[in-house]
Design an enzyme around this catalytic site. Structure first.
Site: not given
Ligand code: F7E
Length: 301
Positions: A55, A96, A98, A120
């Site tokens: 995920s 999702s 996404e 994903y």
């Molecule tokens: O990133 C940015 C990153 O990894 C959110 C999953 O539950 O929700 C989730 O997916 C945003 C992105 O979640 C960092 O680039 C910046 O733009 O917390 P995230 P996600 O990718 O939105 C959806 C609905 C799902 O279905 C998925 O399974 O934040 N960002 N800096 C970062 N993200 C991470 N992880 N780490 C950083 O340092």
């Protein structure tokens, strides 16, 4: 309630047992059809909630075909297992936001076209459509919940919200000095996971199966999340946050904001936690955990 446990001596089992005492566990793996059939035969459930997936979007770029196998094909393996054991079992698929990726319209609804931006997201599109297809082909009670980001103090540390709140707590307590993040301008529709789980359950209690967007209807940037989280403990995020290209993705989803009008109208679903409340409860939880670890002389994660 039964949980599906993958692999030998899975370290997450103890965590789930602690958080949700009373759950029984069955062994099974979304890569292994026969194990899913055996698990369903053992548990004889009325409802199956498929939240199983790779995920983390960032990891999916590095393990793209495995993501396709688990997050995508895992869905059809579970649907086929249900058809084999008891086609009357109700099925929930965790789709999702996404899937919307490079969004075609704002806000996104159940009829917004998909344009995924990661392995994903691509795998989730497959899972979504195979759920719709099995409903239409075999008359199964199969629902797809298109959930926007849902967070809580139980979120894994690899996701940006918890990464921020955990760092805020550690910086406040003098355990860490700075926080490295990737793209700060990404905007997400962040809600409280507890509200979203209620929506999943409601979807399986209706007269007929359908697909629903679950979202708050508000969007905030990573920068705004940081600002609120640091301000909650009296700090200024500018003094502590640096950006590092290693946390940036080959393709990014810039803006997500969902319209959950259909879920509100047909399921009677609403949110109970606002964005500032969500940020505050996550920071408070991490502060409490690190304070407790400090008082016991243990370094927290
Ligand atoms: O990133 C940015 C990153 O990894 C959110 C999953 O539950 O929700 C989730 O997916 C945003 C992105 O979640 C960092 O680039 C910046 O733009 O917390 P995230 P996600 O990718 O939105 C959806 C609905 C799902 O279905 C998925 O399974 O934040 N960002 N800096 C970062 N993200 C991470 N992880 N780490 C950083 O340092």
């Amino acid at each position: 309630m039964h949980g599906l446990v993958r692999g030998q001596n899975n370290p997450r089992l103890a965590m789930v047992e602690r958080l949700c005492p009373g759950i029984e566990f069955a062994e099974g793996d979304l890569l292994d059809q026969s194990s899913l059939i055996a698990a369903l035969e053992t548990c004889q459930p009325d409802e199956v909630y498929n939240l199983g997936a790779i995920s983390f979007v960032g990891l999916s770029f590095k393990q793209a075909s495995l993501t396709g196998e688990i997050t995508g094909l895992g869905v059809v393996r579970m649907l086929d297992a249900i058809r084999t054991v008891n086609s009357g079992i109700r099925f929930y698929q965790a789709s999702s936001s996404e899937m919307f990726g490079k969004v075609r319209e704002t806000p996104q609804t159940e009829s917004t076209p998909f344009h995924p931006r990661s392995p994903y997201g691509v795998a989730k599109v497959y899972g979504h459509y195979i759920t719709v297809n099995y409903r239409e082909s075999y008359g199964m009670y199969a629902c797809s919940g298109i959930l926007f980001n849902h967070e809580s103090e139980r979120r894994g540390l690899e996701f940006v919200t918890r990464k921020i709140t955990n760092a805020v707590a550690k910086i406040k307590l003098g355990l860490q000095r700075e926080l490295s993040l990737g793209t700060m301008t990404s905007q997400r529709d962040w809600g409280f996971a507890g509200d979203y789980v209620r929506a999943m359950h409601l979807m399986l209690q209706q007269d007929a199966p359908d697909d629903y967007v679950i979202a708050t209807g508000e969007t905030h940037s990573v920068e705004e999340f940081c600002a609120l989280a640091f301000a909650h403990v009296g700090l200024d995020w500018h003094d502590h946050v640096v950006t590092d290209a290693k946390f940036m993705r080959p393709a990014e989803v810039d803006l997500l904001i969902g319209d959950a009008g259909k879920a509100r109208e047909r399921l009677g679903w609403t949110t109970t936690v606002t964005f500032p409340e969500l940020v505050a409860r996550m920071v408070e939880s991490d502060l409490a955990a690190h304070r407790a670890a400090l008082s016991q002389g243990v370094a927290g994660g």
